[in-house]
Design a protein around this motif. Structure first.
Motif, PDB file in Angstrom:
ATOM      1  N   SER A 187      11.655   1.138  11.974  1.00  0.00           N
ATOM      2  CA  SER A 187      13.192   0.932  11.268  1.00  0.00           C
ATOM      3  C   SER A 187      12.723   0.087  10.001  1.00  0.00           C
ATOM      4  O   SER A 187      11.470  -0.566   9.811  1.00  0.00           O
ATOM      5  N   LYS A 188      13.614  -0.334   9.109  1.00  0.00           N
ATOM      6  CA  LYS A 188      13.483  -1.185   7.954  1.00  0.00           C
ATOM      7  C   LYS A 188      13.126  -2.469   8.354  1.00  0.00           C
ATOM      8  O   LYS A 188      12.260  -3.180   7.813  1.00  0.00           O
ATOM      9  N   ASP A 189      13.632  -3.065   9.612  1.00  0.00           N
ATOM     10  CA  ASP A 189      13.128  -4.527   9.919  1.00  0.00           C
ATOM     11  C   ASP A 189      11.793  -4.420  10.683  1.00  0.00           C
ATOM     12  O   ASP A 189      11.135  -5.403  10.287  1.00  0.00           O
ATOM     13  N   GLN A 190      11.631  -3.416  11.280  1.00  0.00           N
ATOM     14  CA  GLN A 190      10.104  -3.242  11.838  1.00  0.00           C
ATOM     15  C   GLN A 190       9.125  -3.176  10.713  1.00  0.00           C
ATOM     16  O   GLN A 190       8.127  -3.678  10.759  1.00  0.00           O
ATOM     17  N   LEU A 191       9.214  -2.296   9.732  1.00  0.00           N
ATOM     18  CA  LEU A 191       8.663  -2.213   8.604  1.00  0.00           C
ATOM     19  C   LEU A 191       8.320  -3.741   7.987  1.00  0.00           C
ATOM     20  O   LEU A 191       7.245  -4.121   7.549  1.00  0.00           O
ATOM     21  N   ALA A 192       9.562  -4.486   7.617  1.00  0.00           N
ATOM     22  CA  ALA A 192       9.472  -5.676   7.066  1.00  0.00           C
ATOM     23  C   ALA A 192       8.685  -6.672   7.729  1.00  0.00           C
ATOM     24  O   ALA A 192       7.815  -7.384   7.316  1.00  0.00           O
ATOM     25  N   ASN A 193       8.750  -6.500   9.040  1.00  0.00           N
ATOM     26  CA  ASN A 193       7.891  -7.597   9.746  1.00  0.00           C
ATOM     27  C   ASN A 193       6.406  -7.193   9.724  1.00  0.00           C
ATOM     28  O   ASN A 193       5.744  -8.131   9.689  1.00  0.00           O
ATOM     29  N   PHE A 194       6.352  -5.973   9.969  1.00  0.00           N
ATOM     30  CA  PHE A 194       4.880  -5.386   9.830  1.00  0.00           C
ATOM     31  C   PHE A 194       4.206  -5.926   8.622  1.00  0.00           C
ATOM     32  O   PHE A 194       2.999  -6.499   8.700  1.00  0.00           O
ATOM     33  N   GLU A 195       4.882  -5.631   7.522  1.00  0.00           N
ATOM     34  CA  GLU A 195       4.505  -5.865   6.120  1.00  0.00           C
ATOM     35  C   GLU A 195       4.170  -7.377   6.047  1.00  0.00           C
ATOM     36  O   GLU A 195       3.034  -7.838   5.500  1.00  0.00           O
ATOM     37  N   ALA A 196       5.122  -8.215   6.513  1.00  0.00           N
ATOM     38  CA  ALA A 196       4.898  -9.564   6.565  1.00  0.00           C
ATOM     39  C   ALA A 196       3.651 -10.195   7.138  1.00  0.00           C
ATOM     40  O   ALA A 196       2.928 -11.038   6.983  1.00  0.00           O
ATOM     41  N   SER A 197       3.488  -9.482   8.441  1.00  0.00           N
ATOM     42  CA  SER A 197       2.327  -9.821   9.121  1.00  0.00           C
ATOM     43  C   SER A 197       1.152  -9.674   8.659  1.00  0.00           C
ATOM     44  O   SER A 197       0.325 -10.391   8.512  1.00  0.00           O
ATOM     45  N   LEU A 198       1.020  -8.298   7.813  1.00  0.00           N
ATOM     46  CA  LEU A 198      -0.085  -7.972   7.160  1.00  0.00           C
ATOM     47  C   LEU A 198      -0.434  -8.888   6.061  1.00  0.00           C
ATOM     48  O   LEU A 198      -1.647  -9.310   5.727  1.00  0.00           O
TER      49      LEU A 198
END
Ligand code: SDX
Length: 418
Positions: free
Chosen positions: A97-108
Motif C-alpha cells: 500500500s502507499k503507507d507500506q511502500l513509504a515505510n519500506f523506502e524509509a527503512s532502506l
C-alpha cells in the motif's frame, strides 16, 4: 500443491513416489524417500531436470518465454511499478500500500547510511580490483559492523543489506575510477545510486531506465547465483555471507558476467570492421571456445521476455540521450543473422537478459567492469527473498549426494615400492 502417486520398479521392488503439482501445473517426482526405500539416488549434473525446492516467488516458463514475480507479469511490472515496489513484492508476496511502500523506502534509506568507517575500508580496496571482487569483499566484510545475529531472516537484517547494497555499489564505482566518494542526496534508492556513482544529478530518463533495468533483473527462479544464496544460507551462515556467495556465482561469464562479455564481444566485432559473420562462424565452430555472449539460456528455449523489453529500452534511452552507439546496430544485426541461422534456431539460442543491457549501461556512462555489479544491484531483492523463504521454511542444510567413480579400496604402498 496437489499430490498423487507414481509407482516405479527398481531391482524388482515397487517404489511409490508422490507427484507434486505446482500452481502453474509444473509436475515433480518427490524423491525424498527414494534412497531409503531403494538404495538408488538420481543423477543430474548441472541440475538441468532437478528441482532443489518449491518456491512461491517467481514463475518462469522457458518454452513460452513467460516470467512472473508473485503472479505479476514482468512486462506489467516493468511498465507500471518501481524497483522498490517490486523489491517489496518479491519479499512479502503482495504489492505494498502507499503507507507500506513509504515505510519500506524509509527503512532502506536509513540503512543506506553505511556504518562508521566502512567507506574508508572500501577506499582501501585497490582501485584497479575488479568491481565484483570489491562487491563480494565489501558485502562480506559488512557483516563485521553489526554485533547482532545477522543469520536470522528478520526485516532488520533484510532491510540492512537491501539499503546498504546500492551505496556500496556506488562507492565501488568511485573507487574503481579513483574518484572521491559522494554522499547520498536522499531522493530515493535509484536516484541516489546514480547521483553517488556519477557525482551529478541524474537525468530522469536515466533514472527511469535504471529503475526498469533493475526490475528486469530482480529475480529469476533458481538460477545459479540464487541457488548459491539458498545453499550458503541453508548452513545458517549470516545474510552477508549468503549474499556474498551469490555475488561470486553471478560473476561468472556464463551467468551475470555475460553482460560485460557481451560488450567486450561487440567492441571486438566493431574493432574487427563489423565482421559479424566471422564471429557467428566462430560461435558455431566446436573447436573454437568462443560463444555468442548474451545468447542462449538454460531455461528459455524461446525469447527471454526481459531481452525484448531491454532491446526496446535501449533504442528509447539512446535516442533520448542522443547517443549514437555502433554496438547497438552491431547487436541488432548479430541477432538478425543468428536467428536466421539453423545452428542457433535448432538449439533454441535466443538473446537473453544480458545481450542488450550493457548497451544501455554504456550509454549511461558505466565502465564495462561495473556491469555485473549492476546486475547484482538488480538481483539483491530476489536473492534476499529466496534466502528469507528458505529460512522461514526452516529448510534443511543443502547436501547433495553423488555417485562415486574413483578407485575402490586399496592398501598404502611404501614410497620405496612406487
Ligand atoms: C544469465 O539461469 C538463469 O536464469 C540465468 C539468468 C538470470 O536471470 O539469473 O537468466 C542470467 O545467466 C543469462 C545467461 C548469460 N550467459 C551467456 O549469455 C553466456 C553465453 N550462453 C551460454 O554459455 C549458454 O547458453 C548458457 C550457459 C547460458 C546455457 O548453457 P546450457 O543450458 O548448459 O546449454 P549448453 O551449454 O548445453 O548448450 C547447448 C548447445 C551446445 O551445443 P551442442 O553441444 O548441442 O552442439 O547450445 C550451444 C552449446 O555449444 N550453445 C551455444 C551458446 N549457448 C549454447 N553456442 C554458441 N553460443 C552460445 N552462446
Amino acid at each position: 500443491m496437489s499430490e498423487n502417486i507414481v509407482a516405479i520398479q527398481l531391482d524388482g521392488k515397487e517404489i511409490n513416489l508422490p507427484v507434486v503439482i505446482g500452481t502453474e501445473n509444473e509436475k515433480a517426482l518427490d524423491i525424498a524417500k527414494l534412497r531409503a526405500e531403494s538404495g538408488f539416488i538420481t543423477l543430474d549434473t548441472g541440475y538441468k531436470n532437478t528441482g532443489a525446492t518449491s518456491s512461491a516467488i517467481t514463475f518462469l516458463n522457458g518454452e513460452e518465454g513467460i516470467l512472473h514475480y508473485r503472479g505479476y507479469d514482468i512486462a506489467d511490472l516493468a511498465e507500471n511499478a518501481s524497483f522498490t515496489e517490486v523489491s517489496y513484492l518479491l519479499l512479502y508476496g503482495e504489492l505494498p500500500s502507499k503507507d507500506q511502500l513509504a515505510n519500506f523506502e524509509a527503512s532502506l534509506a536509513t540503512n543506506s547510511r553505511l556504518p562508521e568507517g566502512f567507506a574508508d575500508l572500501q577506499k582501501a580496496f585497490p582501485s584497479e580490483a575488479h568491481p565484483m571482487s570489491q562487491l563480494a569483499a565489501g558485502i562480506c566484510l559488512l557483516s563485521n559492523y553489526y554485533k547482532r545475529n545477522t543469520s536470522d531472516a528478520t526485516d532488520e537484517n533484510i532491510h540492512t543489506i537491501l539499503g546498504a547494497f546500492a551505496p556500496v555499489a556506488a562507492n565501488i564505482q568511485r573507487n574503481f575510477l579513483n574518484k572521491d566518494f559522494v554522499s547520498s542526496p536522499g531522493k530515493g534508492l535509484v536516484y541516489d545510486f546514480l547521483a553517488m556513482a556519477f557525482d551529478e544529478e541524474p537525468d530522469e530518463v536515466i533514472v527511469d531506465a535504471m529503475d526498469k533495468l533493475l526490475i528486469l533483473h530482480a529475480d529469476h527462479e533458481q538460477n545459479c547465483s540464487t541457488s548459491t544464496v539458498r545453499m550458503v544460507g541453508s548452513s545458517h551462515a549470516n545474510i552477508f555471507a549468503s549474499i556474498t556467495g551469490g555475488i561470486n556465482a553471478l560473476w561468472g561469464p556464463l551467468h551475470g558476467g555475460a553482460n560485460q562479455s557481451v560488450l567486450e564481444m561487440l567492441e571486438a566485432i566493431k574493432a574487427d570492421g563489423g565482421n559479424i559473420k566471422k564471429y557467428v562462424a566462430k560461435a558455431k565452430d566446436k573447436d573454437d571456445p568462443f560463444r555468442l555472449m548474451g545468447f542462449g539460456h538454460r531455461v528459455y528455449k524461446n525469447f527471454d521476455p526481459r531481452a525484448k523489453i531491454i532491446k526496446r529500452a535501449a533504442d528509447n534511452v539512446l535516442n533520448k540521450l542522443g547517443v549514437k552507439d555502433e554496438t547497438l546496430s552491431i547487436a541488432k544485426k548479430l541477432e538478425e543473422i543468428a536467428l536466421s541461422d539453423s545452428y542457433f534456431v535448432e538449439r533454441n539460442l535466443y538473446p537473453n537478459v544480458d545481450f542488450y543491457s550493457g548497451i544501455i549501461y554504456k550509454a549511461i556512462g558505466f565502465p564495462t567492469e561495473m556491469f555485473t555489479v549492476l546486475f547484482a544491484l538488480g538481483r539483491i531483492p530476489g536473492w534476499v527473498s529466496n534466502w528469507k523463504e528458505m529460512r522461514d521454511r526452516k529448510e534443511p542444510i543443502g547436501r547433495p549426494r553423488q555417485v562415486y567413480t574413483g578407485a575402490t579400496l586399496r592398501k598404502y604402498t611404501p614410497i620405496s615400492e612406487r
